[in-house]
Design a protein around this motif. Structure first.
Motif, mmCIF file in Angstrom:
data_model
loop_
_atom_site.group_PDB
_atom_site.id
_atom_site.type_symbol
_atom_site.label_atom_id
_atom_site.label_comp_id
_atom_site.label_asym_id
_atom_site.label_seq_id
_atom_site.Cartn_x
_atom_site.Cartn_y
_atom_site.Cartn_z
ATOM 1 N N ALA A 1 2.085 6.476 -6.855
ATOM 2 C CA ALA A 1 1.039 6.829 -7.814
ATOM 3 C C ALA A 1 0.383 8.175 -7.533
ATOM 4 O O ALA A 1 -0.179 8.797 -8.445
ATOM 5 N N LEU A 2 0.424 8.622 -6.265
ATOM 6 C CA LEU A 2 -0.271 9.851 -5.896
ATOM 7 C C LEU A 2 0.715 10.988 -5.652
ATOM 8 O O LEU A 2 1.854 10.772 -5.247
ATOM 9 N N THR A 3 0.257 12.193 -5.909
ATOM 10 C CA THR A 3 1.040 13.371 -5.554
ATOM 11 C C THR A 3 0.949 13.572 -4.042
ATOM 12 O O THR A 3 0.072 12.996 -3.374
ATOM 13 N N GLN A 4 1.825 14.393 -3.489
ATOM 14 C CA GLN A 4 1.796 14.645 -2.053
ATOM 15 C C GLN A 4 0.471 15.259 -1.607
ATOM 16 O O GLN A 4 -0.087 14.842 -0.575
ATOM 17 N N PRO A 5 -0.092 16.239 -2.333
ATOM 18 C CA PRO A 5 -1.408 16.763 -1.942
ATOM 19 C C PRO A 5 -2.502 15.694 -1.975
ATOM 20 O O PRO A 5 -3.379 15.674 -1.102
ATOM 21 N N GLN A 6 -2.484 14.795 -2.959
ATOM 22 C CA GLN A 6 -3.479 13.727 -3.017
ATOM 23 C C GLN A 6 -3.305 12.756 -1.851
ATOM 24 O O GLN A 6 -4.284 12.309 -1.252
ATOM 25 N N PHE B 1 0.836 -1.201 0.000
ATOM 26 C CA PHE B 1 0.000 0.000 0.000
ATOM 27 C C PHE B 1 0.872 1.253 0.000
ATOM 28 O O PHE B 1 0.620 2.207 -0.748
ATOM 29 N N GLY B 2 1.891 1.257 0.862
ATOM 30 C CA GLY B 2 2.761 2.425 0.945
ATOM 31 C C GLY B 2 3.492 2.698 -0.354
ATOM 32 O O GLY B 2 3.567 3.850 -0.807
ATOM 33 N N ALA B 3 4.036 1.641 -0.976
ATOM 34 C CA ALA B 3 4.787 1.813 -2.222
ATOM 35 C C ALA B 3 3.886 2.307 -3.355
ATOM 36 O O ALA B 3 4.244 3.231 -4.100
ATOM 37 N N VAL B 4 2.701 1.707 -3.473
ATOM 38 C CA VAL B 4 1.782 2.088 -4.559
ATOM 39 C C VAL B 4 1.254 3.506 -4.358
ATOM 40 O O VAL B 4 1.246 4.319 -5.299
ATOM 41 N N PRO C 1 10.318 8.184 -0.509
ATOM 42 C CA PRO C 1 9.468 7.351 0.352
ATOM 43 C C PRO C 1 9.146 5.992 -0.257
ATOM 44 O O PRO C 1 9.114 4.978 0.447
ATOM 45 N N GLN C 2 8.920 5.959 -1.570
ATOM 46 C CA GLN C 2 8.549 4.712 -2.221
ATOM 47 C C GLN C 2 9.627 3.643 -2.041
ATOM 48 O O GLN C 2 9.327 2.454 -1.868
ATOM 49 N N GLN C 3 10.901 4.032 -2.055
ATOM 50 C CA GLN C 3 11.979 3.060 -1.926
ATOM 51 C C GLN C 3 12.022 2.442 -0.527
ATOM 52 O O GLN C 3 12.345 1.254 -0.365
ATOM 53 N N GLY C 4 11.682 3.241 0.487
ATOM 54 C CA GLY C 4 11.615 2.694 1.841
ATOM 55 C C GLY C 4 10.555 1.617 1.959
ATOM 56 O O GLY C 4 10.774 0.570 2.592
ATOM 57 N N TRP D 1 -6.563 12.402 0.766
ATOM 58 C CA TRP D 1 -7.386 11.199 0.915
ATOM 59 C C TRP D 1 -6.617 9.889 0.770
ATOM 60 O O TRP D 1 -7.061 8.849 1.265
ATOM 61 N N GLY D 2 -5.452 9.908 0.142
ATOM 62 C CA GLY D 2 -4.755 8.665 -0.149
ATOM 63 C C GLY D 2 -4.357 7.874 1.088
ATOM 64 O O GLY D 2 -4.432 6.633 1.094
#
Length: 459
Positions: free
Chosen positions: A200-205, A193-196, A306-309, A209-210
């Motif tokens: 896939a989402l911008t920081q504001p998104q 969930f964290g990686a996707v 963040p995605q790599q973590g 809600w993301g």
């Protein structure tokens, strides 16, 4: 383990309860029970508990901005992690209440109650308005929901482990190891969930809600677990113990003569066993919450996206999920202490160099390599722990003893780990503080295993 002792001698420190007698007595009774059904029914609650914890830790940076705003980002993060840590104060209370409930009214009844409360707490977080919308009530709401989750989780481990061990008592290592294998599945799912989401989402998104999506998913899993648990049978060992207790009550002049409550008996005669549970857990629980903190560590200390973590922790989740049951099965053949001692010694010798290597060569590849090694050692060390803990207590106090020991250990040495490590790094400037923290935990746990082997005859 020493199977020469009787269950009534569980209050003494020289020998373990006679779980071998339980195995021979109950083997025929449990032969008709589908093993997969028992594993799914019990593991789903533990998986949901760990999933909720991981998701909160993984999205701690986002949650800190939305619910704990401050002028300094470090202060904001510490407040979010502090709420995570303080909610663990409810776990020992839940262990006492729900553990005693399981020993009095049945493992199944306690499991039903704990997963229902856990689901409600997750739902509150999923739909809680932010600080910008309702002000100070937002962090209060998050804190209260975490308290509810902590209370319900307090009774989950003891009840579910007792349920598994007592249904298939001749394979305690294999059956109870699924408790921790489910944590690996939770790590895998939460990391995905964290990686996707971060990819896939911008920081504001993500902030809008993301971040709520993983919590909504966890809330929806709860009713499934509740439904499955509704249709499993109580353990034969508990049923026999309950029958004997009712016979004793009929002969007793009053409740006091009928015998002490599970809580009173554990605290009065089994304190040494509680200390062994806590000490053996220190290494694995600090490693657990270190893994939970790693995405934040990757971003704040290693300068990685963040995605790599999250991708790196996927490796850990996969290793724990797949390796743990095999080690649990192995422990039924060669013993718990021997396996745990080797893994603990390797942890002590290699964890600091691993963090030094990861910091010197910060990249996704090196972080994945380190997390693979940490996940492997963790799986080997902690797979035998539930069976070891269950062997320390007789049936009448097993759920209470395991619940209290497990949750005191995770509260003191687990829930505060992300906060302690973040504070250590901020105050000392040493990015290798996580390695030193784990080394201290390894020393304490290895000492505890030696005491359990020499003083209590554990194997």
């Amino acid at each position: 383990m020493n199977t020469s002792a009787t269950a009534s001698g569980a209050g003494h420190t020289g020998s373990l309860p006679d779980v071998g007698a339980e195995a021979s007595a109950d083997a025929r009774t449990t032969a008709h029970v589908p093993v997969y059904k028992l594993i799914v029914a019990t593991s789903i609650g533990n998986a949901l508990e760990w999933y909720d914890l991981i998701v909160y830790g993984y999205f701690a940076v986002t949650i800190s901005k939305l619910f704990f705003p401050a002028h300094d980002e470090t202060v904001s993060l510490l407040m979010a992690l502090g709420t995570f840590a303080l909610s663990y104060l409810a776990r020992p209370l839940g262990a006492f209440v729900l553990g005693a409930y399981a020993d009095r009214h049945g493992r199944r009844a306690s499991l039903m109650l704990s997963i229902a409360m856990m689901t409600v707490g997750t739902g509150i977080i999923a739909f809680m308005p932010t600080y910008a919308v309702i002000g100070v009530w937002a962090p209060i709401g998050i804190f209260l929901s975490r308290l509810m989750q902590g209370f319900s989780a307090g009774g989950e481990f003891g009840s579910s482990t007792a349920f598994l061990v007592e249904h298939v008592p001749n394979r305690p290592g294999f059956m109870s190891s699924w408790q921790f294998a489910s944590q690996g599945a939770s790590t895998l799912l939460a990391s995905a969930f964290g990686a996707v989401l971060t990819g896939a989402l911008t920081q504001p998104q993500l902030e809008s809600w993301g971040w709520r999506i993983p919590f909504i998913f966890g809330m929806l899993v709860g009713p499934i677990g509740l439904y499955i648990r509704k249709y499993v049978d109580e353990t034969p060992a508990f049923q026999k113990e309950a029958l004997a207790a009712r016979e004793a009550s009929r002969k007793a002049a009053d409740d006091k003569d009928a015998g002490p409550s599970p809580i009173r008996e554990v605290l009065a005669t089994q304190k040494a066993r509680l200390l062994v549970c806590i000490g053996a857990l220190i290494l694995t629980t600090t490693a657990n919450y270190m893994i939970l903190y790693m995405p934040t560590y990757a971003t704040k200390q290693l300068g990685l996206p963040p995605q790599q973590g999250f991708i790196a922790t996927l490796v850990t989740g996969f290793v724990i999920m797949t390796l743990t049951p095999f080690v649990g099965h192995w422990s039924d053949r060669v013993g718990r202490i021997r396996i745990m001692a080797v893994a603990g010694a390797l942890f002590l010798c290699t964890v600091y160099p691993a963090f030094a290597f990861m910091n010197a060569h910060a990249s996704l590849a090196t972080m994945m390599l380190v997390m693979l090694w940490v996940g492997t050692l963790k799986a080997v060390y902690f797979a035998p722990i539930p069976a070891l803990m269950s062997s320390l207590f007789p049936t009448r106090t097993r759920a209470t003893g395991m619940a209290v020991g497990y949750n005191l250990g995770t509260t003191i040495f687990g829930g505060f780990t992300p906060l302690a490590v973040a504070w250590l790094i901020a105050s000392t400037g040493n990015k290798l503080a996580p390695g030193l923290y784990l080394m201290v935990g390894a020393v304490i746990s290895l000492t505890t295993l030696l005491i359990a082997r020499v003083k209590m005859g554990a194997r």
